[in-house]
Enzyme design. Structure first.
Site, mmCIF file in Angstrom:
data_model
loop_
_atom_site.group_PDB
_atom_site.id
_atom_site.type_symbol
_atom_site.label_atom_id
_atom_site.label_comp_id
_atom_site.label_asym_id
_atom_site.label_seq_id
_atom_site.Cartn_x
_atom_site.Cartn_y
_atom_site.Cartn_z
ATOM 1 N N GLU A 11 0.867 -1.182 0.000
ATOM 2 C CA GLU A 11 0.000 0.000 0.000
ATOM 3 C C GLU A 11 0.901 1.229 0.000
ATOM 4 O O GLU A 11 1.858 1.305 0.782
ATOM 5 C CB GLU A 11 -0.910 -0.043 1.223
ATOM 6 C CG GLU A 11 -1.353 1.266 1.814
ATOM 7 C CD GLU A 11 -2.435 1.955 0.999
ATOM 8 O OE1 GLU A 11 -2.091 2.996 0.392
ATOM 9 O OE2 GLU A 11 -3.588 1.497 0.979
ATOM 10 N N ALA A 13 0.584 4.142 1.095
ATOM 11 C CA ALA A 13 0.615 4.939 2.317
ATOM 12 C C ALA A 13 1.454 4.282 3.410
ATOM 13 O O ALA A 13 1.682 4.888 4.454
ATOM 14 C CB ALA A 13 -0.804 5.167 2.833
ATOM 15 N N SER A 14 1.912 3.060 3.172
ATOM 16 C CA SER A 14 2.581 2.267 4.211
ATOM 17 C C SER A 14 4.090 2.474 4.213
ATOM 18 O O SER A 14 4.764 2.102 3.252
ATOM 19 C CB SER A 14 2.272 0.779 3.993
ATOM 20 O OG SER A 14 3.194 -0.049 4.672
ATOM 21 N N PRO A 15 4.653 3.031 5.294
ATOM 22 C CA PRO A 15 6.104 3.225 5.354
ATOM 23 C C PRO A 15 6.888 1.917 5.288
ATOM 24 O O PRO A 15 7.960 1.858 4.676
ATOM 25 C CB PRO A 15 6.322 3.918 6.704
ATOM 26 C CG PRO A 15 4.996 4.503 7.063
ATOM 27 C CD PRO A 15 3.974 3.580 6.483
ATOM 28 N N SER A 17 5.981 -0.742 3.736
ATOM 29 C CA SER A 17 5.941 -1.196 2.342
ATOM 30 C C SER A 17 7.058 -0.535 1.540
ATOM 31 O O SER A 17 7.628 -1.147 0.625
ATOM 32 C CB SER A 17 4.583 -0.873 1.711
ATOM 33 O OG SER A 17 3.548 -1.664 2.245
#
EC number: 5.99.1.4
Length: 204
Positions: A11, A13-15, A17
């Site tokens: 995703e 928005a996921s750090p 990731s």
């Protein structure tokens, strides 16, 4: 010997990731594992869990620790210092649609570029101009690509991929699913997921 396979759900928005996307290609090559890059949206999944925003915002102490943790992990991964996007979480809807639209060969480089712009440069990935510049830097005719990514077929594909993630039991990002449907959650489980994918190929 056949290569292993691994589905990589991420995703924008996921750090964490971001960290996984920066590391997975080299590690997968060493493990002889083929990776399928699968962008999805955490928002609908979080909504089903009762969250209206990121848990890192809901629990400030957890969020503060996460940003410090990212600083340490970025050093280990030889990445620039992490910059917190404002707002956080960022709106990665159009970026995710673009990633879905791009073919398997182009998707990884685009994904890494978006994450880098967001978490290394602090840029707004919901801004079309940011995405246009990323696409242009990768050699894409951005106007055509963005228009195609906003077609209903691509919106449906992203929605389907998000539903697929939910059906597979995914509750956060990054997540990795092997051929036997084993789920591994988190950047720190990447190596374990690759080892398991490789072991299945050996058995096969």
């Amino acid at each position: 010997m056949a290569s292993g396979t691994l589905d990589f759900y991420y995703e924008f928005a996921s750090p964490y990731s971001y960290l996984a996307a920066a590391r997975i290609t080299a590690l997968a090559e060493l493990a002889d594992v083929q990776v399928a890059w699968k962008p999805f949206l955490l928002g609908p999944i979080f909504a089903g869990q009762g969250y209206t925003t990121s848990p890192f915002n809901t629990y400030p102490l957890k969020g503060a620790h996460m940003w410090r943790d990212l600083d340490r992990l970025a050093v280990l991964a030889r990445l620039p210092p992490v910059t917190r996007p404002d707002p956080f979480p960022a709106n990665g809807l159009l970026a995710a649609r673009l990633a879905v639209y791009l073919n398997d060969a182009c998707r990884p480089s685009f994904t890494r570029a978006v994450f880098y712009a967001e978490f290394a440069q602090g840029r707004d990935i919901s801004d079309r101009e940011t995405l246009r510049q990323i696409l242009a830097g990768l050699g894409h005719f951005y106007g055509d690509v963005i228009a195609e990514a906003e077609q209903q077929e691509i919106k449906d594909r992203l929605r389907h991929q998000t539903e697929e993630a939910k059906h597979r039991g995914i509750f956060g990002a990054p997540s990795f699913v092997t051929a036997d449907r084993e789920l591994f959650w988190g950047n720190d489980r990447l190596e374990m997921a690759l080892d398991h994918a490789r072991s299945l190929a050996r058995v096969g």
